[in-house]
Enzyme design. Structure first.
Site, PDB file in Angstrom:
ATOM      1  N   GLY A 192       1.744   1.974  -4.725  1.00  0.00           N
ATOM      2  CA  GLY A 192       0.744   1.159  -4.028  1.00  0.00           C
ATOM      3  C   GLY A 192      -0.112   2.070  -3.174  1.00  0.00           C
ATOM      4  O   GLY A 192      -0.276   3.265  -3.471  1.00  0.00           O
ATOM      5  N   SER A 279       7.728   3.662  -0.467  1.00  0.00           N
ATOM      6  CA  SER A 279       6.539   2.884  -0.049  1.00  0.00           C
ATOM      7  C   SER A 279       6.446   1.671  -0.952  1.00  0.00           C
ATOM      8  O   SER A 279       5.668   1.635  -1.891  1.00  0.00           O
ATOM      9  CB  SER A 279       5.288   3.756  -0.136  1.00  0.00           C
ATOM     10  OG  SER A 279       5.252   4.446  -1.376  1.00  0.00           O
ATOM     11  N   GLY A 281       6.054  -1.551   0.206  1.00  0.00           N
ATOM     12  CA  GLY A 281       5.537  -2.678   0.967  1.00  0.00           C
ATOM     13  C   GLY A 281       6.083  -2.695   2.384  1.00  0.00           C
ATOM     14  O   GLY A 281       6.909  -1.856   2.757  1.00  0.00           O
ATOM     15  N   HIS A 454     -33.110   7.727  -1.738  1.00  0.00           N
ATOM     16  CA  HIS A 454     -32.872   8.690  -2.821  1.00  0.00           C
ATOM     17  C   HIS A 454     -32.825  10.094  -2.256  1.00  0.00           C
ATOM     18  O   HIS A 454     -33.689  10.434  -1.464  1.00  0.00           O
ATOM     19  CB  HIS A 454     -33.972   8.593  -3.871  1.00  0.00           C
ATOM     20  CG  HIS A 454     -33.812   9.611  -4.958  1.00  0.00           C
ATOM     21  ND1 HIS A 454     -32.881   9.469  -5.959  1.00  0.00           N
ATOM     22  CD2 HIS A 454     -34.430  10.811  -5.164  1.00  0.00           C
ATOM     23  CE1 HIS A 454     -32.939  10.538  -6.754  1.00  0.00           C
ATOM     24  NE2 HIS A 454     -33.877  11.359  -6.289  1.00  0.00           N
TER      25      HIS A 454
HETATM   26  P1  NAI Z   1       1.958  -1.809  -1.508  1.00  0.00           P
HETATM   27  O1  NAI Z   1       2.236  -3.250  -1.526  1.00  0.00           O
HETATM   28  O2  NAI Z   1       0.555  -1.338  -1.490  1.00  0.00           O
HETATM   29  O3  NAI Z   1       2.642  -1.113  -2.767  1.00  0.00           O
HETATM   30  C1  NAI Z   1       3.999  -1.198  -3.015  1.00  0.00           C
HETATM   31  C2  NAI Z   1       4.259  -0.814  -4.450  1.00  0.00           C
HETATM   32  O4  NAI Z   1       5.654  -0.643  -4.622  1.00  0.00           O
HETATM   33  C3  NAI Z   1       3.819  -1.880  -5.441  1.00  0.00           C
HETATM   34  O5  NAI Z   1       3.068  -1.292  -6.485  1.00  0.00           O
HETATM   35  C4  NAI Z   1       5.137  -2.474  -5.939  1.00  0.00           C
HETATM   36  O6  NAI Z   1       5.063  -2.957  -7.266  1.00  0.00           O
HETATM   37  C5  NAI Z   1       6.062  -1.278  -5.833  1.00  0.00           C
HETATM   38  N1  NAI Z   1       7.464  -1.625  -5.677  1.00  0.00           N
HETATM   39  C6  NAI Z   1       8.014  -2.576  -4.900  1.00  0.00           C
HETATM   40  N2  NAI Z   1       9.362  -2.548  -5.002  1.00  0.00           N
HETATM   41  C7  NAI Z   1       9.668  -1.546  -5.853  1.00  0.00           C
HETATM   42  C8  NAI Z   1      10.890  -1.004  -6.333  1.00  0.00           C
HETATM   43  N3  NAI Z   1      12.060  -1.486  -5.963  1.00  0.00           N
HETATM   44  N4  NAI Z   1      10.812   0.030  -7.199  1.00  0.00           N
HETATM   45  C9  NAI Z   1       9.646   0.558  -7.599  1.00  0.00           C
HETATM   46  N5  NAI Z   1       8.449   0.081  -7.160  1.00  0.00           N
HETATM   47  C10 NAI Z   1       8.466  -0.942  -6.287  1.00  0.00           C
HETATM   48  O7  NAI Z   1       2.795  -1.237  -0.264  1.00  0.00           O
HETATM   49  P2  NAI Z   1       2.740   0.147   0.490  1.00  0.00           P
HETATM   50  O8  NAI Z   1       2.115   1.194  -0.332  1.00  0.00           O
HETATM   51  O9  NAI Z   1       4.107   0.341   1.025  1.00  0.00           O
HETATM   52  O10 NAI Z   1       1.776  -0.159   1.701  1.00  0.00           O
HETATM   53  C11 NAI Z   1       2.047  -1.264   2.561  1.00  0.00           C
HETATM   54  C12 NAI Z   1       0.786  -1.877   3.024  1.00  0.00           C
HETATM   55  O11 NAI Z   1       0.173  -1.058   4.007  1.00  0.00           O
HETATM   56  C13 NAI Z   1      -0.283  -2.033   1.954  1.00  0.00           C
HETATM   57  O12 NAI Z   1      -0.079  -3.170   1.168  1.00  0.00           O
HETATM   58  C14 NAI Z   1      -1.498  -2.168   2.785  1.00  0.00           C
HETATM   59  O13 NAI Z   1      -1.586  -3.486   3.228  1.00  0.00           O
HETATM   60  C15 NAI Z   1      -1.212  -1.248   3.950  1.00  0.00           C
HETATM   61  N6  NAI Z   1      -1.893   0.039   3.734  1.00  0.00           N
HETATM   62  C16 NAI Z   1      -3.239   0.054   3.631  1.00  0.00           C
HETATM   63  C17 NAI Z   1      -3.908   1.231   3.404  1.00  0.00           C
HETATM   64  C18 NAI Z   1      -5.372   1.207   3.243  1.00  0.00           C
HETATM   65  O14 NAI Z   1      -5.970   0.188   3.543  1.00  0.00           O
HETATM   66  N7  NAI Z   1      -5.996   2.279   2.793  1.00  0.00           N
HETATM   67  C19 NAI Z   1      -3.202   2.505   3.312  1.00  0.00           C
HETATM   68  C20 NAI Z   1      -1.771   2.358   3.389  1.00  0.00           C
HETATM   69  C21 NAI Z   1      -1.165   1.167   3.620  1.00  0.00           C
END
Ligand code: NAI
Ligand code: FAD
Length: 475
Positions: A192, A279, A281, A454
């Site tokens: 993610g 990471s 979620g 531009h």
């Molecule tokens: P995320 O929800 O973006 O991604 C989590 C990923 O982990 C998903 O693709 C999911 O399918 C996978 N996953 C879940 N359980 C799993 C497992 N047991 N085994 C393998 N894969 C698994 O969550 P992430 O990256 O932890 O970030 C959390 C939140 O923080 C984001 O959803 C976002 O809201 C926020 N964030 C925002 C950023 C930005 O706006 N640029 C940057 C970093 C975080």
């Protein structure tokens, strides 16, 4: 003796500190309580975003991008360097200094706006007729009362069941942002936003990065065409992403971390790494809030239950940001904070969930607002799509960064813009035009008819709008 305020805000992340400032601007006597401590034990307002989220991750992304450019791209500009090296400790110290500037900035803003800041944990003690009593525990315990309470206690990283974060080998976002050396092999579970951003940082610095993702599709929430383009770029960079895996046992030893998993074909595999970032979620945080004392309702995920206007089940108690439903984004938390302060003042604050932009700060950057092509299909909406590649944009060529495209989706009949999806250079900045356009219910033709400077990357947005009507000028 308790101190009386009009509004008490619990949590000084982007949801809480912005709510406190807006409430103070509206003439309320406001207290904001936050427990985050810096390394010296002092206050560090700004929450996850400032301390272990948006700000430090972008600082490291910037440093690592400079490093990658110096190593691999300066030569094409005729710049030669000696051997390029990275002092990780210095990079992390710079990141810490950027974080501190932001912490100090928030303390200054509190002073400027006459928000009383309390450093410690805020917990509900009791509800009484006309208000709530909140205890502040910490170095200087206190008791505060107010009629209105805004809870903005944020979220914490989700751990894999039975695999606690030790921040040495098994890292959350916190540990991932303060490694003291580049791991030779870095494993990441979850492709993610954090997995991709943190994976990019450490890959650019020389780590061999493998990301294990549970779902069979890459970035399922992103427009498919955009996700495909991004995946192509990440593959080329050597960011290894395995989709459709099932993570099994994880063990740590002096040597590092071993991860057993089943791959997409159902075969048992193993991955050895020096460090592992998990990471997968984040979970809403109400630890220490003592929500039970006043009967504040939580859902099965632990999020505070709120209506569309951030009202909880208790009169005068509101909740905003990561601790409630909706995307876990700093700007979403801020908008909710402002809207709640305005509602308390009897105004009509509003958050448009349809026009909250998303940005992933990888290279290429990925940004979007509105619906994806797959969502429009699922919703049965007839649409037109226009895309324009950065390859055909003069500024992108001059920058030496021509990966990606701008894609605009517009209603087939009315031409109203329904979604804008960008993968490419400065997508994080380009998306703002799309958000404004959608807020004003612009048509693709509106963008196509507006003069864009531009040479600029924004011309790709104009051209994508022209492409909706099949009349690009430069492609
Ligand atoms: P995320 O929800 O973006 O991604 C989590 C990923 O982990 C998903 O693709 C999911 O399918 C996978 N996953 C879940 N359980 C799993 C497992 N047991 N085994 C393998 N894969 C698994 O969550 P992430 O990256 O932890 O970030 C959390 C939140 O923080 C984001 O959803 C976002 O809201 C926020 N964030 C925002 C950023 C930005 O706006 N640029 C940057 C970093 C975080
Ligand atoms: P938080 O920022 O989590 O703040 C909550 C605050 O409340 C904390 O300071 C906490 O100490 C305090 N608190 C909790 N309980 C109590 C209590 N009982 N008493 C006193 N204080 C308490 N979002 C983006 O939009 N863009 C990004 O680029 C981005 N990058 C991110 C990168 C990473 C690595 C991570 C982890 C997140 C990122 N996010 C990003 C998400 C963003 O950080 C969150 O959405 C945002 O911080 C949520 O704000 P908040 O105010 O709801 O909560």
């Amino acid at each position: 003796m308790s101190q009386t305020f009009d509004v008490i805000v619990i949590g000084a992340g982007p949801g809480g500190y912005i709510a406190a400032i807006r409430a103070a601007q509206l003439g309320f006597k406001v207290a904001c309580i936050d427990e985050w401590k810096n390394a010296a034990g002092g206050p560090a307002p700004g929450g996850t975003c400032t301390n272990v989220g948006c700000i430090p991750s972008k600082a490291l992304l910037q440093s690592s991008e400079h490093f990658e450019h110096a190593q691999h791209h300066f030569a094409e500009h005729g710049i030669s360097t000696g051997k390029v090296t990275m002092d990780v400790a210095k990079m992390v110290a710079r990141k810490d200094a950027v974080v501190k500037q932001n912490n100090d900035g928030i303390l200054y803003l509190f002073k400027k706006n006459k928000v009383s800041f309390f450093h410690g944990r805020g917990s509900f003690v009791r509800a009484f007729e006309g208000g709530y009593e909140i205890a502040v525990s910490g170095d200087k315990p206190d008791t505060l009362v107010a009629k209105q309470v805004i809870v903005a206690t944020g979220s914490n990283a989700r751990a894999l069941p039975g695999v606690a974060f030790d921040e040495v080998n098994i890292l959350s976002n916190d540990g991932a942002l303060r490694l003291s050396a580049v791991p030779k092999k870095l494993a990441v579970i979850g492709s993610g936003v954090i997995g991709l951003e943190m994976g990019s940082v450490w890959r650019r610095l020389g780590a061999e990065v493998t990301i294990l993702e549970g779902l069979p599709t890459f970035l399922g929430a992103v427009d498919e065409q955009i996700a495909k383009e991004a995946k192509k770029a990440f593959d080329k960079q050597g960011l290894k992403i395995e989709l459709g895996v099932k993570v099994g046992e994880i063990t740590t030893s002096k040597k590092g971390v071993s991860i057993a998993y089943t791959d997409a074909k159902g075969e048992s595999r193993g991955l050895e790494a020096d460090k592992l970032i998990v990471s997968i979620g984040r979970v809403p945080n109400t630890i220490g809030l003592n929500a039970e004392a006043v009967g504040l309702k939580l859902d099965e995920r632990g999020a505070i239950v709120v209506d569309d206007e951030c009202r909880t089940n208790l009169p005068g108690v509101w909740a905003v940001g990561d601790v409630v439903r909706g995307p876990m984004l700093a700007h979403k938390a801020e908008e909710e904070g402002v809207a709640v302060a305005e509602r308390i003042a009897g105004q009509h604050g509003h958050v448009h969930f349809n026009t909250i932009p998303w940005v992933i700060y990888t290279s290429p950057e990925i940004a979007w607002v509105g619906r994806t092509e797959q969502q429009l299909k699922a919703d049965g909406v007839a649409y037109k799509a226009g895309t324009f590649p950065f390859l055909a944009n003069g500024r992108a060529r001059a920058l030496g960064d021509t990966t990606g495209m701008v894609k605009i989706l517009a209603d087939a009949k009315t031409d109203e813009i329904l979604g804008v999806h960008i993968v490419g250079p400065m997508a994080s900045e380009l998306i703002a035009e799309a958000v404004v356009a959608m807020e004003f219910k612009a048509s693709a033709e509106d963008i196509a008819r507006i003069c864009h400077a531009h040479p600029s990357l924004s011309e790709a947005t104009k051209e994508a709008a022209l492409a909706v009507d099949k009349r690009t000028l430069n492609f």
